[in-house]
Design a protein around this motif. Structure first.
Motif, PDB file in Angstrom:
ATOM      1  N   LEU A  10      37.443  45.859  56.979  1.00 39.35           N
ATOM      2  CA  LEU A  10      36.468  44.869  57.009  1.00 39.35           C
ATOM      3  C   LEU A  10      36.323  43.964  55.678  1.00 39.35           C
ATOM      4  O   LEU A  10      36.149  42.781  55.968  1.00 39.35           O
ATOM      5  CB  LEU A  10      35.121  45.855  56.844  1.00 39.35           C
ATOM      6  CG  LEU A  10      33.688  45.063  56.725  1.00 39.35           C
ATOM      7  CD1 LEU A  10      33.424  44.365  57.913  1.00 39.35           C
ATOM      8  CD2 LEU A  10      32.629  46.208  56.338  1.00 39.35           C
ATOM      9  N   HIS A  11      37.003  44.429  54.427  1.00 42.46           N
ATOM     10  CA  HIS A  11      37.099  44.014  53.419  1.00 42.46           C
ATOM     11  C   HIS A  11      37.835  42.458  53.704  1.00 42.46           C
ATOM     12  O   HIS A  11      37.741  41.483  53.481  1.00 42.46           O
ATOM     13  CB  HIS A  11      37.473  44.594  52.220  1.00 42.46           C
ATOM     14  CG  HIS A  11      37.762  43.907  50.788  1.00 42.46           C
ATOM     15  ND1 HIS A  11      39.082  43.434  50.501  1.00 42.46           N
ATOM     16  CD2 HIS A  11      36.966  43.440  50.112  1.00 42.46           C
ATOM     17  CE1 HIS A  11      39.036  42.988  49.420  1.00 42.46           C
ATOM     18  NE2 HIS A  11      37.808  42.830  49.033  1.00 42.46           N
ATOM     19  N   GLY A  12      39.124  42.736  54.357  1.00 42.61           N
ATOM     20  CA  GLY A  12      39.863  41.736  54.573  1.00 42.61           C
ATOM     21  C   GLY A  12      39.569  40.768  55.655  1.00 42.61           C
ATOM     22  O   GLY A  12      39.821  39.664  55.404  1.00 42.61           O
ATOM     23  N   LEU A  13      38.693  41.040  56.609  1.00 42.34           N
ATOM     24  CA  LEU A  13      38.127  40.257  57.582  1.00 42.34           C
ATOM     25  C   LEU A  13      37.155  39.224  56.829  1.00 42.34           C
ATOM     26  O   LEU A  13      37.072  37.938  57.132  1.00 42.34           O
ATOM     27  CB  LEU A  13      37.498  40.667  58.695  1.00 42.34           C
ATOM     28  CG  LEU A  13      36.788  40.019  59.809  1.00 42.34           C
ATOM     29  CD1 LEU A  13      37.713  39.078  60.486  1.00 42.34           C
ATOM     30  CD2 LEU A  13      36.028  40.728  60.677  1.00 42.34           C
ATOM     31  N   LEU A  14      36.215  39.960  56.022  1.00 38.63           N
ATOM     32  CA  LEU A  14      35.404  39.090  55.336  1.00 38.63           C
ATOM     33  C   LEU A  14      35.897  38.125  54.205  1.00 38.63           C
ATOM     34  O   LEU A  14      35.533  36.972  54.085  1.00 38.63           O
ATOM     35  CB  LEU A  14      34.322  39.936  54.686  1.00 38.63           C
ATOM     36  CG  LEU A  14      33.464  40.646  55.159  1.00 38.63           C
ATOM     37  CD1 LEU A  14      32.682  41.840  54.637  1.00 38.63           C
ATOM     38  CD2 LEU A  14      32.416  40.039  56.181  1.00 38.63           C
ATOM     39  N   ARG A  15      36.969  38.535  53.463  1.00 42.59           N
ATOM     40  CA  ARG A  15      37.647  37.719  52.722  1.00 42.59           C
ATOM     41  C   ARG A  15      38.375  36.552  53.434  1.00 42.59           C
ATOM     42  O   ARG A  15      38.385  35.332  53.164  1.00 42.59           O
ATOM     43  CB  ARG A  15      38.764  38.364  52.066  1.00 42.59           C
ATOM     44  CG  ARG A  15      39.525  37.632  50.761  1.00 42.59           C
ATOM     45  CD  ARG A  15      40.465  38.383  50.106  1.00 42.59           C
ATOM     46  NE  ARG A  15      39.776  39.340  49.214  1.00 42.59           N
ATOM     47  CZ  ARG A  15      39.454  39.346  47.880  1.00 42.59           C
ATOM     48  NH1 ARG A  15      39.798  38.086  47.443  1.00 42.59           N
ATOM     49  NH2 ARG A  15      38.918  40.016  47.239  1.00 42.59           N
ATOM     50  N   SER A  16      38.965  36.799  54.664  1.00 49.30           N
ATOM     51  CA  SER A  16      39.375  35.786  55.569  1.00 49.30           C
ATOM     52  C   SER A  16      38.483  34.810  55.964  1.00 49.30           C
ATOM     53  O   SER A  16      38.595  33.519  56.015  1.00 49.30           O
ATOM     54  CB  SER A  16      40.188  36.412  56.562  1.00 49.30           C
ATOM     55  OG  SER A  16      40.831  35.479  57.616  1.00 49.30           O
ATOM     56  N   ALA A  17      37.384  35.278  56.208  1.00 47.31           N
ATOM     57  CA  ALA A  17      36.547  34.440  57.006  1.00 47.31           C
ATOM     58  C   ALA A  17      35.808  33.444  55.844  1.00 47.31           C
ATOM     59  O   ALA A  17      35.553  32.457  56.186  1.00 47.31           O
ATOM     60  CB  ALA A  17      35.121  35.162  57.564  1.00 47.31           C
TER      61      ALA A  17
END
Length: 185
Positions: A10-17
């Protein structure tokens, strides 16, 4: 119902977004991804997004990770009523927030009684257990009061309030969940 592999996913997706989408488009893109990739309904995806991207700021992904790390684990509380030797009712409530963003909420009740008379003595015990499972997500705010996203396996979705209790003294080992005090198990 699908979910993120774990808190770091989830952290990685939010950072990517944050890197790929302008702030004004980020919530809509995240909501759409939840619907298309994880099978959320629009209402479920919107509540999830409004929780994890409450601030929708540069450090949102890191705040979600920090809150998730603090919340992860087992939280327990208990109650007891009655008198030993006659009637006794005990209750144990547990919230377990896992790193894979699943949860288990369990309430165990035990009612027991002892009847005595001149010629006999009898007792009974009535255990009752209710268990709810589902997925959860932390918010992107760093406050003492957090609004968590919670969705049961049957699709019921809601926000849940978790407030840190005396965090300076207890170092995130005590909290209030929906107004009830819990301690780390």
């Amino acid at each position: 119902m699908d979910n993120f592999r774990d808190l770091s996913a989830l952290h990685g997706l939010l950072r990517s977004a944050h890197e790929k989408c302008p702030a004004e488009e980020r919530r809509a893109a995240f909501t759409s991804a939840l619907e298309k990739e994880l099978g959320f309904t629009t209402a479920q995806a919107e509540l999830y997004t409004s929780t994890v991207l409450c601030q929708n700021a540069e450090g949102s992904a890191d705040c979600v990770m920090t809150n998730g790390s603090r919340v992860t684990g087992s939280w327990i509380r208990g109650e007891q009523q009655g008198n030993v030797g006659s009637w006794l009712s005990t209750m144990k409530e547990t919230w377990k927030f896992n790193d894979d963003l699943t949860y288990e909420h369990k309430i165990e009740r035990y009612d027991s009684g002892i009847t005595t008379g001149p010629f006999f003595q009898s007792s009974y015990s009535g255990p009752k257990v209710s268990v709810e499972r589902g997925i959860w997500a932390p918010p992107d705010t760093i406050l003492d009061e957090l609004k968590l996203f919670v969705m049961s396996t049957n699709g019921f979705v809601r926000s849940m309030t978790l407030e840190w209790v005396e965090k300076e003294t207890y170092n995130y080992r005590a909290c209030s969940i929906d107004g009830k005090r819990f301690s780390r198990e």
